[in-house]
Design a protein around this motif. Structure first.
Motif, PDB file in Angstrom:
ATOM      1  N   TYR A 176      42.042 -26.577 -22.261  1.00 27.83           N
ATOM      2  CA  TYR A 176      42.169 -27.704 -23.177  1.00 27.83           C
ATOM      3  C   TYR A 176      40.940 -28.625 -23.203  1.00 27.83           C
ATOM      4  N   PRO A 177      40.434 -29.081 -22.034  1.00 26.40           N
ATOM      5  CA  PRO A 177      39.278 -29.990 -22.075  1.00 26.40           C
ATOM      6  C   PRO A 177      38.076 -29.364 -22.775  1.00 26.40           C
ATOM      7  N   PHE A 178      37.881 -28.062 -22.557  1.00 30.72           N
ATOM      8  CA  PHE A 178      36.713 -27.395 -23.130  1.00 30.72           C
ATOM      9  C   PHE A 178      36.845 -27.258 -24.643  1.00 30.72           C
ATOM     10  N   ILE A 179      38.061 -26.911 -25.062  1.00 38.51           N
ATOM     11  CA  ILE A 179      38.276 -26.748 -26.498  1.00 38.51           C
ATOM     12  C   ILE A 179      38.098 -28.083 -27.211  1.00 38.51           C
ATOM     13  N   ILE A 180      38.660 -29.157 -26.611  1.00 37.76           N
ATOM     14  CA  ILE A 180      38.515 -30.481 -27.229  1.00 37.76           C
ATOM     15  C   ILE A 180      37.044 -30.895 -27.286  1.00 37.76           C
ATOM     16  N   SER A 181      36.300 -30.646 -26.201  1.00 37.15           N
ATOM     17  CA  SER A 181      34.870 -30.959 -26.203  1.00 37.15           C
ATOM     18  C   SER A 181      34.154 -30.202 -27.312  1.00 37.15           C
ATOM     19  N   SER A 182      34.485 -28.923 -27.443  1.00 35.43           N
ATOM     20  CA  SER A 182      33.867 -28.110 -28.485  1.00 35.43           C
ATOM     21  C   SER A 182      34.135 -28.686 -29.857  1.00 35.43           C
ATOM     22  N   VAL A 183      35.378 -29.083 -30.077  1.00 37.76           N
ATOM     23  CA  VAL A 183      35.747 -29.628 -31.382  1.00 37.76           C
ATOM     24  C   VAL A 183      34.968 -30.913 -31.664  1.00 37.76           C
ATOM     25  N   TRP A 184      34.891 -31.791 -30.655  1.00 45.20           N
ATOM     26  CA  TRP A 184      34.140 -33.040 -30.816  1.00 45.20           C
ATOM     27  C   TRP A 184      32.688 -32.766 -31.196  1.00 45.20           C
ATOM     28  N   VAL A 185      32.039 -31.923 -30.395  1.00 44.04           N
ATOM     29  CA  VAL A 185      30.610 -31.677 -30.623  1.00 44.04           C
ATOM     30  C   VAL A 185      30.387 -31.081 -32.005  1.00 44.04           C
ATOM     31  N   THR A 186      31.240 -30.087 -32.353  1.00 49.62           N
ATOM     32  CA  THR A 186      31.057 -29.402 -33.622  1.00 49.62           C
ATOM     33  C   THR A 186      31.256 -30.343 -34.794  1.00 49.62           C
ATOM     34  N   MET A 187      32.334 -31.125 -34.743  1.00 47.56           N
ATOM     35  CA  MET A 187      32.637 -32.030 -35.842  1.00 47.56           C
ATOM     36  C   MET A 187      31.536 -33.069 -36.011  1.00 47.56           C
ATOM     37  N   ALA A 188      31.100 -33.647 -34.896  1.00 50.68           N
ATOM     38  CA  ALA A 188      30.056 -34.670 -34.984  1.00 50.68           C
ATOM     39  C   ALA A 188      28.774 -34.073 -35.547  1.00 50.68           C
ATOM     40  N   ALA A 189      28.443 -32.860 -35.099  1.00 47.01           N
ATOM     41  CA  ALA A 189      27.219 -32.209 -35.591  1.00 47.01           C
ATOM     42  C   ALA A 189      27.306 -31.992 -37.092  1.00 47.01           C
ATOM     43  N   LEU A 190      28.466 -31.527 -37.544  1.00 43.38           N
ATOM     44  CA  LEU A 190      28.633 -31.265 -38.977  1.00 43.38           C
ATOM     45  C   LEU A 190      28.542 -32.563 -39.770  1.00 43.38           C
ATOM     46  N   LEU A 191      29.105 -33.617 -39.194  1.00 39.36           N
ATOM     47  CA  LEU A 191      29.076 -34.921 -39.859  1.00 39.36           C
ATOM     48  C   LEU A 191      27.641 -35.407 -40.046  1.00 39.36           C
ATOM     49  N   PHE A 192      26.784 -35.172 -39.047  1.00 40.04           N
ATOM     50  CA  PHE A 192      25.387 -35.574 -39.181  1.00 40.04           C
ATOM     51  C   PHE A 192      24.647 -34.675 -40.165  1.00 40.04           C
ATOM     52  N   ALA A 193      24.905 -33.372 -40.059  1.00 38.43           N
ATOM     53  CA  ALA A 193      24.089 -32.423 -40.818  1.00 38.43           C
ATOM     54  C   ALA A 193      24.473 -32.363 -42.282  1.00 38.43           C
ATOM     55  N   ALA A 194      25.784 -32.539 -42.583  1.00 34.90           N
ATOM     56  CA  ALA A 194      26.258 -32.298 -43.940  1.00 34.90           C
ATOM     57  C   ALA A 194      25.555 -33.139 -45.007  1.00 34.90           C
ATOM     58  N   PRO A 195      25.507 -34.486 -44.860  1.00 34.41           N
ATOM     59  CA  PRO A 195      24.858 -35.243 -45.940  1.00 34.41           C
ATOM     60  C   PRO A 195      23.387 -34.904 -46.105  1.00 34.41           C
ATOM     61  N   ILE A 196      22.693 -34.693 -44.973  1.00 41.12           N
ATOM     62  CA  ILE A 196      21.264 -34.380 -45.063  1.00 41.12           C
ATOM     63  C   ILE A 196      21.055 -33.063 -45.806  1.00 41.12           C
ATOM     64  N   CYS A 197      21.876 -32.059 -45.469  1.00 41.08           N
ATOM     65  CA  CYS A 197      21.733 -30.760 -46.119  1.00 41.08           C
ATOM     66  C   CYS A 197      22.024 -30.872 -47.605  1.00 41.08           C
ATOM     67  N   LEU A 198      23.090 -31.588 -47.927  1.00 37.67           N
ATOM     68  CA  LEU A 198      23.505 -31.688 -49.324  1.00 37.67           C
ATOM     69  C   LEU A 198      22.431 -32.386 -50.153  1.00 37.67           C
ATOM     70  N   LEU A 199      21.964 -33.532 -49.655  1.00 41.02           N
ATOM     71  CA  LEU A 199      20.951 -34.286 -50.394  1.00 41.02           C
ATOM     72  C   LEU A 199      19.668 -33.471 -50.547  1.00 41.02           C
ATOM     73  N   THR A 200      19.236 -32.845 -49.432  1.00 43.41           N
ATOM     74  CA  THR A 200      17.985 -32.096 -49.500  1.00 43.41           C
ATOM     75  C   THR A 200      18.100 -30.903 -50.436  1.00 43.41           C
ATOM     76  N   SER A 201      19.245 -30.218 -50.401  1.00 45.74           N
ATOM     77  CA  SER A 201      19.349 -29.032 -51.250  1.00 45.74           C
ATOM     78  C   SER A 201      19.371 -29.436 -52.717  1.00 45.74           C
ATOM     79  N   ILE A 202      20.004 -30.568 -53.052  1.00 50.33           N
ATOM     80  CA  ILE A 202      19.966 -31.035 -54.446  1.00 50.33           C
ATOM     81  C   ILE A 202      18.541 -31.415 -54.829  1.00 50.33           C
ATOM     82  N   HIS A 203      17.879 -32.104 -53.905  1.00 45.87           N
ATOM     83  CA  HIS A 203      16.501 -32.500 -54.170  1.00 45.87           C
ATOM     84  C   HIS A 203      15.627 -31.282 -54.439  1.00 45.87           C
ATOM     85  N   LEU A 204      15.772 -30.256 -53.587  1.00 51.74           N
ATOM     86  CA  LEU A 204      14.896 -29.083 -53.703  1.00 51.74           C
ATOM     87  C   LEU A 204      15.207 -28.250 -54.937  1.00 51.74           C
TER      88      LEU A 204
END
Lengths: 284, 301
Positions: free
Chosen positions: B71-99
């Motif tokens: 359980y602790p490992f799965i929850i940690s994985s979920v946290w890290v993954t979600m936070a990473a996606l939250l950071f990356a998503a807007p940057i990727c979206l904006l840049t891909s539209i720009h490009l």
């Protein structure tokens, strides 16, 4: 009317900033790695193997890891090329009349590409146990081959996909066998793409840790046969970073510079070669 | 006569090549099945004694006494993954539209190698960068600013490093998605008087929505399985994380950190193989859904 313009301006600035951000990040990563590692990079570092007391900060180098990385990446890239090229050619030459089947193979390859390397490492470990071989260069090469195989096939496939169907029909109507078409027409036509695929796989193989963590073991010597364990550069960086001794950590920084230089070199080589061979292509 | 011989050898070569080809193709097709079977074979020992659900939801991780709670490992994985996606998503979206919509040719010429190089950097280098830059930043500036004493090795550090790692990957798929949208649609929108941005907002984003979701899904599964870079900066403390600047211990890091001692404790190797199997299955399902969406989308276009 005004709000519309402001909104557009606002998002254009945001878009520009995020594009700049990506460039900045790459620059920042390369800069911080080079800044921390270059002062510790010396000829001794890259030309000698670790001697006694190396892990307490005494003399020695990382030649074992550099050679180990080259052996491992060359071996697995070669194996993946020998098994991957026929599959890519088959998908585009022999199965050209069965697009549904080819698309499902593509799906399988995409799925395999998405599987994390640590899972390949764990799987390689179960193969090792099953076959009864211990952690060695051979086990590492097998694991890394499985890891880069989907990457290589998909990259080749993307290149082969662009060959016009007319070329296949023309060659068939002249009486060529399918294997001749594969190698003499499709392969030749896609040499830039093939080079890209091979170098891409080589870079992946050279840089990955998680898949070799279980399977190659670690050694201070340069491996002389396939049954011996081997060290790789990423593993060396990883292990040395966890050392409490400052000198050893500094060597990890220097090793990282070596790895970055190898990866950048491969990237530049890909561009130069694919541009060079692009000229030989028949254009339609 | 000579002609016959030449023909025969050509046919032979064709056959040999065909034979080898079929073997290689079979290898590729059975590989995922073999992987699942192999991992299941190793983890079945543990599964015989405990049910999968009790393992996944148990919080106790004490290998010595034979307690394996993921359980602790799965929850940690979920946290890290979600936070990473939250950071990356807007940057990727904006840049891909720009490009794809706004950028001039020279910008594309610069960005293409930048994305390629960023995608090719090995994960251990990202991890090292995290240790050199991200971790001290969180430990020395962000932590004190929030009024907490932290080492900097945290979920947040892992998420930032991961976000940078998945950016080139997600960006490439997004660029592909926007390129696949027919030009006629944007042209039609522009010709009825919409501004460029309105076209993006009401046509491109709407039309590309399934593709965008799929791209984020693929990025998420990539982030979920990433091992070494995260392991190096995330702290590796077996505890259920409650905040972003606390240390965590994601699933892949668990496997990579403990492979050395897994043979010396009974059932330990089985538990680690089970976590590899969980990773495999989760990533496979995410990938399958995302790919399915992309295929559906391609067929419509």
């Amino acid at each position: 009317m005004k709000a519309k313009k402001i909104e557009e301006k606002f998002f254009r600035v945001l878009m520009f900033l995020s594009t700049m951000f990506i460039c900045m990040v790459l620059f920042l990563i390369l800069f911080s790695i080079l800044r921390s590692g270059l002062p510790y990079l010396s000829w001794e570092m890259i030309s000698s193997v670790p001697s006694g007391g190396y892990y307490f900060g005494k003399e020695g180098g990382i030649l074992n890891a550099i050679i180990g990385t080259l052996y491992l990446s060359l071996g697995s890239t070669l194996l993946a090329f020998v098994t991957g090229l026929p599959v890519a050619l088959m998908m585009n030459v022999h199965l050209a009349s069965m697009p549904r089947f080819v698309n499902s193979i593509r799906l399988i390859l995409d799925l395999l590409w998405g599987i994390p390397s640590i899972v390949y490492g764990a799987f390689g470990f179960t193969i090792m146990i099953y076959l009864g071989i211990r952690a060695s260069l051979l086990a590492g090469i097998i694991t890394v081959t499985l890891f880069v195989l989907p990457i290589m096939i998909r990259a080749m496939d993307e290149a082969l996909k662009t060959v016009p169907k007319g070329l296949l029909e023309a060659a068939l109507s002249l009486g060529s066998t399918r294997s001749e078409i594969s190698y003499r027409v499709f392969f030749k036509q896609c040499i830039p793409g093939m080079i890209t695929a091979v170098l891409l796989s080589f870079g992946r193989a050279a840089g990955d840790v998680a898949s070799v963590l279980f399977t190659t073991g670690f050694t201070d010597h340069i491996p002389t046969s396939l049954n011996q364990p081997a060290a790789t550069l990423p593993l060396t960086i990883f292990f040395q970073l966890s050392s409490p001794i400052e000198e050893v950590r500094q060597r990890a920084f220097a090793a990282a510079v070596v790895l970055v230089i190898i990866i950048l070199f491969i990237s530049i080589l890909t561009r130069v070669l694919s541009r060079k061979y692009h000229k030989n292509r028949i254009n339609f | 006569m000579r002609k016959m011989q030449v023909r025969l050898s050509r046919a032979m070569r064709n056959n040999i090549h065909g034979f080898w080809m079929v073997i290689c193709l079979a290898l590729v097709i059975i590989l995922p099945v073999t992987m699942a079977a192999g991992l299941y074979w190793k983890s079945s020992v543990l599964l015989h004694e405990n049910s999968l659900l009790s393992l996944v939801f148990s919080k106790e991780w004490k290998p010595i006494s034979g307690q394996f709670g993921f359980y602790p490992f799965i929850i940690s994985s979920v946290w890290v993954t979600m936070a990473a996606l939250l950071f990356a998503a807007p940057i990727c979206l904006l840049t891909s539209i720009h490009l794809t919509q706004y950028a001039k040719r020279w910008v594309l010429k610069v960005m293409h190698p930048v994305i390629d190089i960023l995608a090719g950097i090995p994960s251990v280098i990202f991890g090292l960068w995290g240790i050199l830059v991200v971790v001290p930043f969180i430990g020395n500036y962000l932590g004190p600013w929030l009024g907490k004493q932290v080492s900097g090795y945290s979920i947040l550090a892992g998420a930032i490093v991961l976000a940078i790692m998945i950016i080139p990957f997600v960006l490439n798929i997004l660029i592909e998605v926007f390129k696949n949208i027919p030009d006629e649609l944007t042209e039609a929108s522009l010709s009825v008087g919409a501004t460029r941005w309105q076209t993006v907002k009401f046509v491109l984003l709407k039309k590309g929505m399934p593709g965008i979701v799929a791209a984020f899904g693929l990025g998420m599964s990539r982030a979920f399985g990433e091992t070494i870079a995260v392991l190096m900066v995330v702290g590796n403390v077996t505890r259920i994380p409650t905040g972003l600047i606390q240390p965590g211990y994601p699933l892949p890091a668990l496997i990579a950190n403990n492979y050395g001692e897994m043979m010396s404790i009974p059932l330990y190797d089985s538990a680690l193989m089970l976590s590899a199997l969980i990773l495999f299955v989760v990533v496979l399902i995410f990938n399958l859904i995302s790919r399915y969406i992309i295929i559906q989308c391609d067929e419509k276009c």
